[in-house]
Design a protein around this motif. Structure first.
Motif, PDB file in Angstrom:
ATOM      1  N   TRP A  33       0.810  -1.172   0.188  1.00  0.00           N
ATOM      2  CA  TRP A  33       0.009   0.077   0.102  1.00  0.00           C
ATOM      3  C   TRP A  33       0.869   1.343   0.013  1.00  0.00           C
ATOM      4  O   TRP A  33       2.159   1.325   0.387  1.00  0.00           O
ATOM      5  CB  TRP A  33      -0.758  -0.002   1.391  1.00  0.00           C
ATOM      6  CG  TRP A  33      -1.728  -1.017   1.416  1.00  0.00           C
ATOM      7  CD1 TRP A  33      -1.420  -2.310   1.808  1.00  0.00           C
ATOM      8  CD2 TRP A  33      -3.051  -1.256   0.509  1.00  0.00           C
ATOM      9  NE1 TRP A  33      -2.509  -3.252   1.820  1.00  0.00           N
ATOM     10  CE2 TRP A  33      -3.386  -2.534   1.021  1.00  0.00           C
ATOM     11  CE3 TRP A  33      -3.753  -0.635  -0.109  1.00  0.00           C
ATOM     12  CZ2 TRP A  33      -4.742  -3.206   0.644  1.00  0.00           C
ATOM     13  CZ3 TRP A  33      -5.175  -1.099  -0.489  1.00  0.00           C
ATOM     14  CH2 TRP A  33      -5.745  -2.503  -0.070  1.00  0.00           C
ATOM     15  N   ARG A  83      -1.330  -1.694   5.613  1.00  0.00           N
ATOM     16  CA  ARG A  83      -2.093  -0.493   5.295  1.00  0.00           C
ATOM     17  C   ARG A  83      -2.268   0.129   6.649  1.00  0.00           C
ATOM     18  O   ARG A  83      -2.394   1.607   6.453  1.00  0.00           O
ATOM     19  CB  ARG A  83      -3.434  -0.993   4.774  1.00  0.00           C
ATOM     20  CG  ARG A  83      -4.332  -0.109   4.295  1.00  0.00           C
ATOM     21  CD  ARG A  83      -5.614  -0.783   3.519  1.00  0.00           C
ATOM     22  NE  ARG A  83      -6.359   0.117   2.825  1.00  0.00           N
ATOM     23  CZ  ARG A  83      -7.358   0.621   3.255  1.00  0.00           C
ATOM     24  NH1 ARG A  83      -7.746   0.214   4.506  1.00  0.00           N
ATOM     25  NH2 ARG A  83      -8.104   1.592   2.557  1.00  0.00           N
ATOM     26  N   ILE A 103      -5.093   6.266   0.329  1.00  0.00           N
ATOM     27  CA  ILE A 103      -4.286   5.051   0.319  1.00  0.00           C
ATOM     28  C   ILE A 103      -4.798   4.177  -0.954  1.00  0.00           C
ATOM     29  O   ILE A 103      -5.903   3.922  -0.922  1.00  0.00           O
ATOM     30  CB  ILE A 103      -4.777   4.449   1.719  1.00  0.00           C
ATOM     31  CG1 ILE A 103      -4.429   5.481   2.898  1.00  0.00           C
ATOM     32  CG2 ILE A 103      -4.091   2.895   1.660  1.00  0.00           C
ATOM     33  CD1 ILE A 103      -4.522   4.827   4.180  1.00  0.00           C
ATOM     34  N   LYS A 105      -3.213   0.880  -3.549  1.00  0.00           N
ATOM     35  CA  LYS A 105      -2.515  -0.425  -3.695  1.00  0.00           C
ATOM     36  C   LYS A 105      -1.303   0.293  -4.550  1.00  0.00           C
ATOM     37  O   LYS A 105      -1.369   0.794  -5.357  1.00  0.00           O
ATOM     38  CB  LYS A 105      -3.256  -1.524  -4.316  1.00  0.00           C
ATOM     39  CG  LYS A 105      -4.280  -2.414  -3.604  1.00  0.00           C
ATOM     40  CD  LYS A 105      -4.587  -3.458  -4.210  1.00  0.00           C
ATOM     41  CE  LYS A 105      -5.439  -4.362  -3.484  1.00  0.00           C
ATOM     42  NZ  LYS A 105      -5.826  -5.781  -4.068  1.00  0.00           N
TER      43      LYS A 105
END
Length: 108
Positions: A33, A83, A103, A105
């Motif tokens: 992340w 994360r 946030i 990937k």
């Protein structure tokens, strides 16, 4: 009055993130992340923000991107396998820079 930028907490002790397991994709690879802090048209300003974040111990970098034929520069923190670590710093980063970070990937 603006409060100071929080320093990165890279020590796993006592962090919620240290108890969180990494996620894995369909191929069994760990999912990473990143926190996208800002997208700017001025490369110099993007580099200044990334440097300020690095001075506080964050793994910050600038990545160029072209959107509708305009060259822009994204400031990002990461990648992180956890994360929760990004969630833990997101509100502080947003307040300090006056942004709404995202946030996402991590993609190579």
């Amino acid at each position: 009055p603006k409060k100071g930028l929080v320093a990165a907490d890279n020590e796993p002790n006592g962090q919620m993130a240290s108890r969180q397991r990494a996620e894995f994709d369909e191929q069994g690879l760990p999912v990473s992340w990143e926190l996208q802090v800002a997208t700017l048209s001025a490369q110099q300003r993007a580099e200044e923000i990334a440097e300020l974040l690095r001075e506080k111990g964050h793994k910050a970098y600038v990545s160029p991107v072209t959107i509708r034929s305009q060259q822009l520069y994204r400031v990002r923190i990461g990648p992180s396998l956890q994360r929760q670590r990004l969630i833990d710093i997101q509100a502080d980063i947003d307040a300090y820079f006056g942004v709404e970070s995202k946030i996402m990937k991590f993609e190579v």
